[in-house]
Design an enzyme around this catalytic site. Structure first.
Site, PDB file in Angstrom:
ATOM      1  N   ARG A  30       7.199 -27.837  33.860  1.00 33.45           N
ATOM      2  CA  ARG A  30       8.485 -27.150  33.883  1.00 33.45           C
ATOM      3  C   ARG A  30       9.622 -28.147  34.023  1.00 33.45           C
ATOM      4  O   ARG A  30       9.470 -29.196  34.629  1.00 33.45           O
ATOM      5  CB  ARG A  30       8.539 -26.171  35.055  1.00 33.45           C
ATOM      6  CG  ARG A  30       7.511 -25.074  34.981  1.00 33.45           C
ATOM      7  CD  ARG A  30       7.696 -24.076  36.115  1.00 33.45           C
ATOM      8  NE  ARG A  30       7.726 -24.701  37.433  1.00 33.45           N
ATOM      9  CZ  ARG A  30       6.666 -24.873  38.200  1.00 33.45           C
ATOM     10  NH1 ARG A  30       5.472 -24.513  37.801  1.00 33.45           N
ATOM     11  NH2 ARG A  30       6.787 -25.429  39.395  1.00 33.45           N
ATOM     12  N   ARG A  59      13.539 -30.993  17.723  1.00 29.76           N
ATOM     13  CA  ARG A  59      12.948 -31.102  16.390  1.00 29.76           C
ATOM     14  C   ARG A  59      13.425 -32.360  15.663  1.00 29.76           C
ATOM     15  O   ARG A  59      12.715 -32.909  14.831  1.00 29.76           O
ATOM     16  CB  ARG A  59      13.277 -29.870  15.561  1.00 29.76           C
ATOM     17  CG  ARG A  59      12.546 -29.858  14.246  1.00 29.76           C
ATOM     18  CD  ARG A  59      12.378 -28.532  13.591  1.00 29.76           C
ATOM     19  NE  ARG A  59      12.129 -27.377  14.400  1.00 29.76           N
ATOM     20  CZ  ARG A  59      10.968 -27.064  14.997  1.00 29.76           C
ATOM     21  NH1 ARG A  59       9.943 -27.863  14.886  1.00 29.76           N
ATOM     22  NH2 ARG A  59      10.842 -25.961  15.691  1.00 29.76           N
ATOM     23  N   CYS A  61      12.609 -20.925  21.057  1.00 24.04           N
ATOM     24  CA  CYS A  61      13.779 -20.692  21.908  1.00 24.04           C
ATOM     25  C   CYS A  61      13.870 -19.212  22.259  1.00 24.04           C
ATOM     26  O   CYS A  61      13.545 -18.351  21.436  1.00 24.04           O
ATOM     27  CB  CYS A  61      15.069 -21.074  21.180  1.00 24.04           C
ATOM     28  SG  CYS A  61      15.345 -22.825  21.018  1.00 24.04           S
ATOM     29  N   GLU A  68      16.976 -16.239  28.693  1.00 27.59           N
ATOM     30  CA  GLU A  68      16.498 -15.845  30.022  1.00 27.59           C
ATOM     31  C   GLU A  68      16.900 -14.404  30.358  1.00 27.59           C
ATOM     32  O   GLU A  68      17.900 -13.899  29.847  1.00 27.59           O
ATOM     33  CB  GLU A  68      17.111 -16.759  31.089  1.00 27.59           C
ATOM     34  CG  GLU A  68      16.587 -18.159  31.076  1.00 27.59           C
ATOM     35  CD  GLU A  68      15.226 -18.295  31.731  1.00 27.59           C
ATOM     36  OE1 GLU A  68      14.897 -17.516  32.649  1.00 27.59           O
ATOM     37  OE2 GLU A  68      14.495 -19.200  31.310  1.00 27.59           O
ATOM     38  N   ARG A  95      16.065 -24.340  30.231  1.00 27.01           N
ATOM     39  CA  ARG A  95      14.751 -24.565  30.840  1.00 27.01           C
ATOM     40  C   ARG A  95      13.740 -24.918  29.755  1.00 27.01           C
ATOM     41  O   ARG A  95      13.796 -24.379  28.651  1.00 27.01           O
ATOM     42  CB  ARG A  95      14.287 -23.316  31.585  1.00 27.01           C
ATOM     43  CG  ARG A  95      15.084 -23.004  32.827  1.00 27.01           C
ATOM     44  CD  ARG A  95      14.557 -21.720  33.477  1.00 27.01           C
ATOM     45  NE  ARG A  95      15.196 -21.430  34.718  1.00 27.01           N
ATOM     46  CZ  ARG A  95      16.319 -20.713  34.853  1.00 27.01           C
ATOM     47  NH1 ARG A  95      16.937 -20.242  33.802  1.00 27.01           N
ATOM     48  NH2 ARG A  95      16.828 -20.489  36.041  1.00 27.01           N
ATOM     49  N   TYR A 118      13.776 -31.293  37.419  1.00 24.89           N
ATOM     50  CA  TYR A 118      14.978 -30.463  37.577  1.00 24.89           C
ATOM     51  C   TYR A 118      16.165 -31.398  37.738  1.00 24.89           C
ATOM     52  O   TYR A 118      16.211 -32.191  38.671  1.00 24.89           O
ATOM     53  CB  TYR A 118      14.829 -29.533  38.783  1.00 24.89           C
ATOM     54  CG  TYR A 118      13.766 -28.484  38.528  1.00 24.89           C
ATOM     55  CD1 TYR A 118      14.114 -27.252  37.998  1.00 24.89           C
ATOM     56  CD2 TYR A 118      12.429 -28.756  38.760  1.00 24.89           C
ATOM     57  CE1 TYR A 118      13.143 -26.302  37.715  1.00 24.89           C
ATOM     58  CE2 TYR A 118      11.449 -27.814  38.483  1.00 24.89           C
ATOM     59  CZ  TYR A 118      11.816 -26.595  37.960  1.00 24.89           C
ATOM     60  OH  TYR A 118      10.853 -25.662  37.667  1.00 24.89           O
ATOM     61  N   ARG A 159      14.611 -25.508  42.237  1.00 20.00           N
ATOM     62  CA  ARG A 159      13.373 -25.928  42.878  1.00 20.00           C
ATOM     63  C   ARG A 159      13.586 -27.220  43.647  1.00 20.00           C
ATOM     64  O   ARG A 159      13.130 -28.275  43.264  1.00 20.00           O
ATOM     65  CB  ARG A 159      12.280 -26.145  41.820  1.00 20.00           C
ATOM     66  CG  ARG A 159      11.739 -24.887  41.152  1.00 20.00           C
ATOM     67  CD  ARG A 159      11.077 -23.904  42.105  1.00 20.00           C
ATOM     68  NE  ARG A 159      10.005 -24.460  42.895  1.00 20.00           N
ATOM     69  CZ  ARG A 159       8.701 -24.338  42.583  1.00 20.00           C
ATOM     70  NH1 ARG A 159       8.335 -23.679  41.524  1.00 20.00           N
ATOM     71  NH2 ARG A 159       7.801 -24.877  43.371  1.00 20.00           N
TER      72      ARG A 159
END
Length: 122
Positions: free
Chosen positions: A7, A63, A75, A78, A90, A108, A116
């Site tokens: 992540r 890409r 893609c 959220e 993200r 992050y 986080r």
């Protein structure tokens, strides 16, 4: 060898095409560097953005990176949860690796460290 998820998240200052593309590259490069992975190790990458980022598809930047042309990218937007972090990109990188889950380094950056702090401190 297992497939593991890595992540990552980063924020941008504005809904600006260049900022979104540049931030996507910075985030992916950091994930790759700290986890010592190569494009051929990647099964796929999911990229999500908050609803306030619609100037471009972040996957465009990935890409165009050398070696990433064949990596499957997706893609999406959220879920717009009230009070969530604004202007956030993200990544979920699925990688084929011998690393254990404990060895994976999640990344992050910028304002996204607030998502986080336990992982940002690594």
């Amino acid at each position: 060898m297992s497939t593991r998820g890595i992540r990552g998240a980063i924020t941008v200052d504005a809904n600006d095409e260049k900022q979104i593309l540049d931030a996507s590259i910075v985030l992916l490069n950091e994930i790759v560097a700290v986890n010592r992975i190569q494009p051929e190790d990647i099964a796929c990458v999911w990229v999500t953005v908050t609803q306030d980022l619609d100037a471009t598809f972040p996957a465009r930047a990935i890409r165009q990176m050398a070696g990433w042309e064949l990596v499957p990218l997706m893609c999406s937007v959220e879920i717009p949860v009230k009070g969530s972090l604004a202007r956030c990109i993200r990544l979920m990188v699925l990688v084929n690796t011998d690393m254990s889950q404990a060895e994976i380094r999640h990344v992050y950056l910028g304002g996204a460290q607030a998502l986080r702090p336990d992982l940002s401190a690594k």
